[in-house]
Design an enzyme around this catalytic site. Structure first.
Site, short mmCIF file in Angstrom:
data_model
loop_
_atom_site.label_atom_id
_atom_site.label_comp_id
_atom_site.label_asym_id
_atom_site.label_seq_id
_atom_site.Cartn_x
_atom_site.Cartn_y
_atom_site.Cartn_z
N ASN A 33 -2.87 -13.34 15.39
CA ASN A 33 -3.82 -12.26 15.62
C ASN A 33 -4.55 -12.56 16.93
O ASN A 33 -4.95 -13.71 17.13
CB ASN A 33 -4.83 -12.23 14.44
CG ASN A 33 -5.61 -10.95 14.37
OD1 ASN A 33 -6.06 -10.41 15.40
ND2 ASN A 33 -5.78 -10.43 13.18
N GLU B 216 -7.44 -11.78 17.58
CA GLU B 216 -8.86 -12.03 17.24
C GLU B 216 -8.95 -12.94 16.01
O GLU B 216 -8.07 -12.85 15.13
CB GLU B 216 -9.56 -10.70 16.85
CG GLU B 216 -9.42 -9.56 17.84
CD GLU B 216 -10.32 -9.76 19.05
OE1 GLU B 216 -9.94 -9.28 20.12
OE2 GLU B 216 -11.35 -10.43 18.90
N CYS C 108 7.01 22.24 -9.08
CA CYS C 108 6.21 22.56 -10.28
C CYS C 108 4.94 23.31 -9.89
O CYS C 108 4.17 23.72 -10.74
CB CYS C 108 5.84 21.25 -11.01
SG CYS C 108 4.44 20.37 -10.24
N CYS D 282 4.19 14.22 -6.16
CA CYS D 282 3.43 15.38 -6.65
C CYS D 282 2.17 14.90 -7.39
O CYS D 282 2.22 14.02 -8.24
CB CYS D 282 4.30 16.21 -7.60
SG CYS D 282 3.39 17.61 -8.29
N HIS E 147 0.83 -1.22 0.00
CA HIS E 147 0.00 0.00 0.00
C HIS E 147 0.86 1.26 0.00
O HIS E 147 0.40 2.33 0.38
CB HIS E 147 -0.96 -0.01 1.20
CG HIS E 147 -2.05 -1.02 1.08
ND1 HIS E 147 -2.78 -1.49 2.16
CD2 HIS E 147 -2.53 -1.68 0.00
CE1 HIS E 147 -3.66 -2.39 1.75
NE2 HIS E 147 -3.52 -2.53 0.45
N1 APR Z 1 -0.75 -8.17 17.29
C1 APR Z 1 -1.25 -8.66 16.12
N2 APR Z 1 -2.44 -8.31 15.61
C2 APR Z 1 -3.18 -7.43 16.33
C3 APR Z 1 -2.75 -6.89 17.56
C4 APR Z 1 -1.48 -7.29 18.03
N3 APR Z 1 -0.99 -6.83 19.19
N4 APR Z 1 -3.74 -6.06 18.04
C5 APR Z 1 -4.73 -6.09 17.12
N5 APR Z 1 -4.41 -6.91 16.10
C6 APR Z 1 -5.18 -7.23 14.89
C7 APR Z 1 -6.65 -6.94 14.95
O1 APR Z 1 -7.34 -8.05 15.57
C8 APR Z 1 -7.01 -6.81 13.47
O2 APR Z 1 -7.36 -8.06 12.92
O3 APR Z 1 -4.70 -6.41 13.85
C9 APR Z 1 -5.70 -6.31 12.84
C10 APR Z 1 -5.77 -4.87 12.36
O4 APR Z 1 -6.71 -4.83 11.31
P1 APR Z 1 -6.86 -3.49 10.42
O5 APR Z 1 -6.84 -2.30 11.30
O6 APR Z 1 -8.02 -3.72 9.50
O7 APR Z 1 -5.48 -3.43 9.61
P2 APR Z 1 -5.15 -4.09 8.20
O8 APR Z 1 -5.68 -5.47 8.13
O9 APR Z 1 -3.70 -3.88 7.98
O10 APR Z 1 -5.97 -3.14 7.18
C11 APR Z 1 -5.76 -3.37 5.82
O11 APR Z 1 -7.06 -1.41 5.29
O12 APR Z 1 -7.68 0.76 5.73
C12 APR Z 1 -6.87 -0.03 4.92
O13 APR Z 1 -4.91 0.65 3.84
C13 APR Z 1 -5.41 0.29 5.09
O14 APR Z 1 -3.53 -1.24 4.91
C14 APR Z 1 -4.79 -1.02 5.54
C15 APR Z 1 -5.82 -2.06 5.09
#
Ligand code: APR
Length: 254
Positions: free
Chosen positions: A217, A219, A154, A131, A123
């Site tokens: 994760n 969750e 520019c 720019c 990403h």
């Molecule tokens: N260690 C590992 N995972 C964790 C922790 C931790 N300490 N704490 C929370 N999480 C998990 C959450 O359970 C969740 O599943 O990290 C995840 C974060 O999810 P998002 O915030 O959705 O992040 P991501 O999956 O990277 O989002 C993908 O969405 O908004 C766009 O461009 C943005 O790159 C991003 C993309």
């Protein structure tokens, strides 16, 4: 042996055998470095509407507002952040020859700061600005933020070189990531909600090509029990520490 210990043992066995391992990381791996996630507890999208501020049309309509509401806030977290045990653990797996490449959805540069060499910034990155008129790029720390949004020589507006909603992933990065997912023997999926395409499809592609999928994760996600062979339900730092130490034991035991 507790259930988690046996899952770590199983994951470590797969990593110890791996020769073409790949990691896919998301915002969760950087939470322990002080960078908030996008979704879930404390998520950025709970505070601001991504379609209102993180969509390319919003940036084109009102660059000053998107800079004030989104970019400066993210930059503030990034400047204070350092790699944590999660990033460092993935680097150690690279050094052991387990991991070949890290595909990250994060724009914080923390994998490179932890020493990782082959990082695909799926990403983009907040470390670089581009720019909006002439597409010339500049490193964030070389640009004055006296005036927001900062301007290119520019006269055009500068923006972080990140992929916003409504924008496409760089074709070369997408193709390389899909090839790595289709040919890896182990994929570590760390700290992603696995909800944003096309990144979320990479573990599915790896699974369909018989890779062993290890998810880390606290969750469950849409991958859990469907695509992931093992889900280590815990924070990235602690899970990576335990996993890497077990792989090191197995490798020394060879
Ligand atoms: N260690 C590992 N995972 C964790 C922790 C931790 N300490 N704490 C929370 N999480 C998990 C959450 O359970 C969740 O599943 O990290 C995840 C974060 O999810 P998002 O915030 O959705 O992040 P991501 O999956 O990277 O989002 C993908 O969405 O908004 C766009 O461009 C943005 O790159 C991003 C993309």
């Amino acid at each position: 042996m507790t259930d988690l210990s046996s899952l770590i043992e199983q994951s470590a066995q797969a990593c110890a055998r791996a020769r073409r391992g790949v990691a896919l990381t998301g915002a969760g791996i950087s939470i322990e470095s002080g960078i908030p996630p996008f979704r879930g507890k404390g998520g950025l999208w709970e505070k601001i509407d991504p379609m209102k501020y993180a969509h390319i049309e919003a940036l084109e309509r009102n660059p000053a507002e998107v800079w004030q509401v989104l970019f400066l806030g993210i930059a503030d977290h990034l400047t204070k952040a350092a790699p944590n045990a999660g990033h460092k653990g993935l680097h150690r797996l690279e050094q052991m020859g387990v991991l070949q490449t890290i595909i990250t959805q994060n724009v914080d540069g923390l994998h490179q700061a932890a020493g990782s060499g082959d990082v695909i910034e799926f990403h983009g990155t907040h470390a670089r600005l581009r720019c909006m008129s002439c597409h010339q790029s500049a490193l964030w720390h070389t640009v004055s933020l006296e005036v927001i949004p900062p301007r290119c020589g520019c006269g055009g507006f500068l923006r972080p070189d990140v992929v916003m909603f409504g924008e496409l992933i760089d074709t070369a990065l997408l193709q390389r990531s899909q090839t790595l997912a289709a040919t890896c023997d182990v994929m570590l999926v760390v700290g992603t909600s696995a909800t944003v395409e096309p990144a979320a499809y990479l573990p599915v592609l790896a699974k369909h090509n018989s890779a062993f999928i290890i998810e880390i994760n606290p969750e469950p996600t849409p991958l859990t029990h469907r695509i992931s062979d093992v889900t280590l339900l815990g924070p990235a730092g602690e899970m990576m520490d335990r996993l890497v130490n077990k792989v090191a034991d197995l490798r020394h035991g060879d």
